[in-house]
Design an enzyme around this catalytic site. Structure first.
Site, mmCIF file in Angstrom:
data_model
loop_
_atom_site.group_PDB
_atom_site.id
_atom_site.type_symbol
_atom_site.label_atom_id
_atom_site.label_comp_id
_atom_site.label_asym_id
_atom_site.label_seq_id
_atom_site.Cartn_x
_atom_site.Cartn_y
_atom_site.Cartn_z
ATOM 1 N N LYS A 53 27.363 78.342 36.327
ATOM 2 C CA LYS A 53 28.556 77.850 36.356
ATOM 3 C C LYS A 53 29.325 77.933 37.763
ATOM 4 O O LYS A 53 29.619 76.711 38.438
ATOM 5 C CB LYS A 53 29.538 78.559 35.446
ATOM 6 C CG LYS A 53 29.345 78.286 33.903
ATOM 7 C CD LYS A 53 30.082 79.449 33.118
ATOM 8 C CE LYS A 53 29.615 79.271 31.759
ATOM 9 N NZ LYS A 53 29.927 80.316 30.820
ATOM 10 N N GLN A 97 33.231 85.303 29.624
ATOM 11 C CA GLN A 97 31.802 85.259 29.066
ATOM 12 C C GLN A 97 31.556 86.218 27.967
ATOM 13 O O GLN A 97 31.681 87.240 27.847
ATOM 14 C CB GLN A 97 30.744 85.316 30.078
ATOM 15 C CG GLN A 97 29.379 85.269 29.832
ATOM 16 C CD GLN A 97 28.859 83.975 29.618
ATOM 17 O OE1 GLN A 97 29.422 82.918 30.368
ATOM 18 N NE2 GLN A 97 28.077 83.695 28.656
ATOM 19 N N ASP A 120 37.476 77.029 27.308
ATOM 20 C CA ASP A 120 36.186 77.163 26.250
ATOM 21 C C ASP A 120 36.538 76.577 24.975
ATOM 22 O O ASP A 120 35.758 76.412 24.222
ATOM 23 C CB ASP A 120 35.705 78.644 26.375
ATOM 24 C CG ASP A 120 34.572 78.854 26.734
ATOM 25 O OD1 ASP A 120 33.910 78.142 26.938
ATOM 26 O OD2 ASP A 120 33.971 80.160 26.902
#
Length: 294
Positions: A53, A97, A120
């Site tokens: 990322k 995460q 997300d």
């Protein structure tokens, strides 16, 4: 033989579209999109994904904010970090995460992320809007969005087709089924308690495999000409490889590619697209924020 859908190539095309958007924002407003990645502990898979990322952000001119916290960080401290990112005007996307360590309540943390920065797409309100007819979430979850994008860009029509999603996780299976429904497919979800999954899968024009079971779906389960999107990333032992393992999907690629019309490989299919969708969400969030505040 199936057409192999090259996720890397499609991701590259989308990334050049994203780079153009970033340039335009920078020229017009003097601002660039910012993505904050919060990582707790040092799981190898999480570290490598986060590394990808950060590298991708750098390539596209997106500013990366890194928050690395120790495994034993308290939930209160993690939430405090999220709140700081919520009010930082240079951050347009916040990603925590997953999975988080056992002592932290995942749902509590994800709910604390500002809805406008939930790149997300896991905030309960975003998922709720995704589930409702005529409502649009601010962000779509990255992996399901990647699956749909791969189908559409490969010329696979979804409307009126029979689609089967294998797996019902909050991250992939469930939102993928909702996205297919929004695209007017007739959707069935197959999971661990489904009896005779092969006969259900065999009727599908579109299969999205996200069960986390290596090579579970065999070639003879696939309807000839079907489109198969394989989300699975499973490490299996392989002494011939330097690492001692290789990655395989939830679909037996060798067998299925002889029957299917389209299929994604593992690696090189959905994986590169997932990170790209995250960047796309970040830029969309940045555009929304910058245009509203200028």
């Amino acid at each position: 033989m199936a057409t192999v859908i090259d996720g890397k190539a499609v991701a590259q095309i989308i990334r050049s579209e994203i780079a153009d958007e970033v340039r335009l924002l920078s020229q017009k407003y003097g601002k660039v999109p910012g993505l904050a990645v919060v990582i707790v502990g040092n799981r190898k898979d999480s570290q490598s994904y986060v590394g990808m990322k950060r590298k991708a952000c750098a390539e596209l001119g997106i500013k990366s904010f890194d928050v690395d916290l120790p495994e034993q960080v308290s939930q209160a401290e993690l939430i405090k970090q999220v709140h700081e990112l919520n009010v930082n005007p240079d951050v347009h996307g916040i990603l925590v995460q997953l999975p988080l360590p056992k002592h932290i309540n995942e749902e509590k943390v994800l709910t604390e992320i500002s809805l406008e920065k939930d790149v997300d797409g896991f905030h309960p309100l975003n998922i709720g809007k995704l589930a409702m007819k005529g409502r649009d979430p601010l962000f779509l979850p990255c992996t399901p969005k990647a699956c749909i994008e791969l189908l559409q860009r490969s010329g696979v029509s979804i409307k009126g087709k029979k689609a089967v999603v294998v797996g019902r996780s909050n991250i992939v299976g469930l939102p993928a089924s909702l996205l297919l429904l929004k695209a007017d497919a007739t959707v069935t979800i197959v999971h661990s308690h489904t009896s005779q999954p092969e006969s259900i899968i065999h009727e599908a024009d579109i299969v999205i495999a996200a069960a986390g079971q290596p090579m579970m779906i065999k070639g003879n389960w696939i309807k000839p000409g079907a489109a198969v999107i394989d989300v699975g990333t499973n490490a299996v032992d392989d002494p011939t490889k330097k690492s001692g393992y290789r990655l395989v999907g939830d679909v037996d690629f060798e067998e299925a590619s002889k029957v299917a019309g389209w299929i994604t490989p593992v690696p090189g299919g959905v994986g590169p697209m997932t990170v790209t969708m995250l960047l796309k969400n970040t830029v969309e969030g940045a555009k929304r924020y910058i245009e509203q505040n200028n």
